[in-house]
Design a protein around this motif. Sequence first.
Motif, PDB file in Angstrom:
ATOM      1  N   THR A   1      -6.593   2.503   7.310  1.00 15.30           N
ATOM      2  CA  THR A   1      -6.418   2.856   5.682  1.00 15.30           C
ATOM      3  C   THR A   1      -4.980   3.508   5.581  1.00 15.30           C
ATOM      4  O   THR A   1      -4.469   3.368   4.448  1.00 15.30           O
ATOM      5  CB  THR A   1      -7.489   3.798   5.295  1.00 15.30           C
ATOM      6  N   PHE A   2      -4.355   4.271   6.584  1.00 14.66           N
ATOM      7  CA  PHE A   2      -3.216   4.816   6.295  1.00 14.66           C
ATOM      8  C   PHE A   2      -3.068   5.889   5.168  1.00 14.66           C
ATOM      9  O   PHE A   2      -2.047   5.675   4.450  1.00 14.66           O
ATOM     10  CB  PHE A   2      -1.884   3.791   6.501  1.00 14.66           C
TER      11      PHE A   2
ATOM     12  N   PHE B   1      -5.443  -1.781   3.867  1.00 19.87           N
ATOM     13  CA  PHE B   1      -6.725  -2.242   2.615  1.00 19.87           C
ATOM     14  C   PHE B   1      -6.018  -2.122   1.421  1.00 19.87           C
ATOM     15  O   PHE B   1      -5.568  -0.792   1.052  1.00 19.87           O
ATOM     16  CB  PHE B   1      -7.809  -1.799   2.788  1.00 19.87           C
ATOM     17  N   ASN B   2      -6.410  -2.919   0.369  1.00 20.12           N
ATOM     18  CA  ASN B   2      -6.022  -2.727  -1.049  1.00 20.12           C
ATOM     19  C   ASN B   2      -7.141  -1.537  -1.503  1.00 20.12           C
ATOM     20  O   ASN B   2      -6.732  -0.846  -2.495  1.00 20.12           O
ATOM     21  CB  ASN B   2      -6.109  -3.979  -2.101  1.00 20.12           C
ATOM     22  N   GLU B   3      -8.181  -1.142  -0.975  1.00 19.78           N
ATOM     23  CA  GLU B   3      -8.847  -0.018  -1.301  1.00 19.78           C
ATOM     24  C   GLU B   3      -9.774   0.422  -0.267  1.00 19.78           C
ATOM     25  O   GLU B   3      -9.884  -0.490   0.831  1.00 19.78           O
ATOM     26  CB  GLU B   3      -9.814  -0.514  -2.715  1.00 19.78           C
ATOM     27  N   HIS B   4     -10.240   1.506  -0.243  1.00 25.13           N
ATOM     28  CA  HIS B   4     -10.842   2.155   0.978  1.00 25.13           C
ATOM     29  C   HIS B   4     -12.243   1.147   1.280  1.00 25.13           C
ATOM     30  O   HIS B   4     -13.005   0.956   0.369  1.00 25.13           O
ATOM     31  CB  HIS B   4     -11.476   3.645   0.931  1.00 25.13           C
TER      32      HIS B   4
ATOM     33  N   ALA C   1      -0.110   1.008  -3.963  1.00 27.58           N
ATOM     34  CA  ALA C   1       1.555   0.886  -4.222  1.00 27.58           C
ATOM     35  C   ALA C   1       2.217   1.617  -3.449  1.00 27.58           C
ATOM     36  O   ALA C   1       3.230   1.170  -2.855  1.00 27.58           O
ATOM     37  CB  ALA C   1       1.552   0.744  -5.506  1.00 27.58           C
ATOM     38  N   ARG C   2       1.911   3.017  -3.635  1.00 30.71           N
ATOM     39  CA  ARG C   2       2.669   4.211  -2.989  1.00 30.71           C
ATOM     40  C   ARG C   2       2.646   3.860  -1.450  1.00 30.71           C
ATOM     41  O   ARG C   2       3.661   4.093  -0.662  1.00 30.71           O
ATOM     42  CB  ARG C   2       2.238   5.336  -3.306  1.00 30.71           C
TER      43      ARG C   2
ATOM     44  N   GLU D   1       0.867  -5.736   5.285  1.00 33.70           N
ATOM     45  CA  GLU D   1      -0.135  -6.874   4.564  1.00 33.70           C
ATOM     46  C   GLU D   1      -1.479  -6.396   4.266  1.00 33.70           C
ATOM     47  O   GLU D   1      -2.002  -5.380   4.897  1.00 33.70           O
ATOM     48  CB  GLU D   1      -0.621  -7.858   5.778  1.00 33.70           C
ATOM     49  N   MET D   2      -1.397  -6.234   2.852  1.00 31.50           N
ATOM     50  CA  MET D   2      -2.613  -5.619   2.301  1.00 31.50           C
ATOM     51  C   MET D   2      -3.909  -6.607   2.461  1.00 31.50           C
ATOM     52  O   MET D   2      -3.973  -7.823   1.819  1.00 31.50           O
ATOM     53  CB  MET D   2      -2.383  -5.340   0.682  1.00 31.50           C
TER      54      MET D   2
END
Length: 283
Positions: free
Chosen positions: A8-9, A39-42, A60-61, A74-75
């Motif tokens: 997730t970072f 990932f684009n979301e958790h 984005a951040r 890569e998301m």
Amino acid sequence: MKAAVTGTFDGVHLGHRFLLDALRSRAAERGLEPMVLTFNEHPLALMAPDRVPPELTSAARRRALLEAEGVEVEMLEFNEALRAMTAEEFLTMLNRRYGVELFLLGFNNRIGSDRAGAESLAGRRIGGVEVVAATEHPELLVSSSRIRLALAEGNVEAAARMLGRPFAVEGTVVSGRQLGRTIGFPTANVEPAPNAAIPAVGVYAGRMLGHKAVINVGRRPTVEGRTDAPLSIEAHLLDFSGDLYGRHVELEFTRRLRGEQKFASLDELKNAINKDVELTRNL
């Protein structure tokens, strides 16, 4: 071809950067390009929405911070198809879709629907991917959870030490009641993303748009006349004048100055804010 890590970072904190250092080193040894798959979301948004933790950084951040570390990002969309993959299927997909030849597995990371970790994967070649276990920093006690706990206590300085930079909240400046103007302290009312991590209620010194700022996180009991008003984030920028409505901004929190108080009068509130301004100016 790529050397990759996944996770997730959230926050891109010092622990993450230690892992990224190891990734770049391993990639350089093999002549590979370093890559982060996040990932684009958790993932919990799909599996257990009520347990999704507050976000330290928006997607984005997070991408911008990771790219600043010199890695390709890569998301991934965490959907049912990805969730159902075993570790072997996941690694095979990384090899075929992204050209991953080396996968660095974080010391406490598990992948796949079978929740495989370093104890079963490290040292093996799976689906065309060599799996290598990352080492834990012997002294660095940093995690996204620890940072959230520090923020819940209002300890933004501890959060900054773990992040390697000041903690920041992103948001949009929205119209407020403009009561600050009437007492000589105009504020920008910042509306954060719904699941953004917010420091504990209180008054903070910080920065916004390059200006020092006094930031209030709270329910404004003095002007609202009650303690159960909706939570708000307001920033009074020092030495600034201008219209900020509609702007996307980033609020950096430097130090907690005091808790939020209900004052007996607006004059008492003004005196307190004057002290907050002087403390912030002198930091």
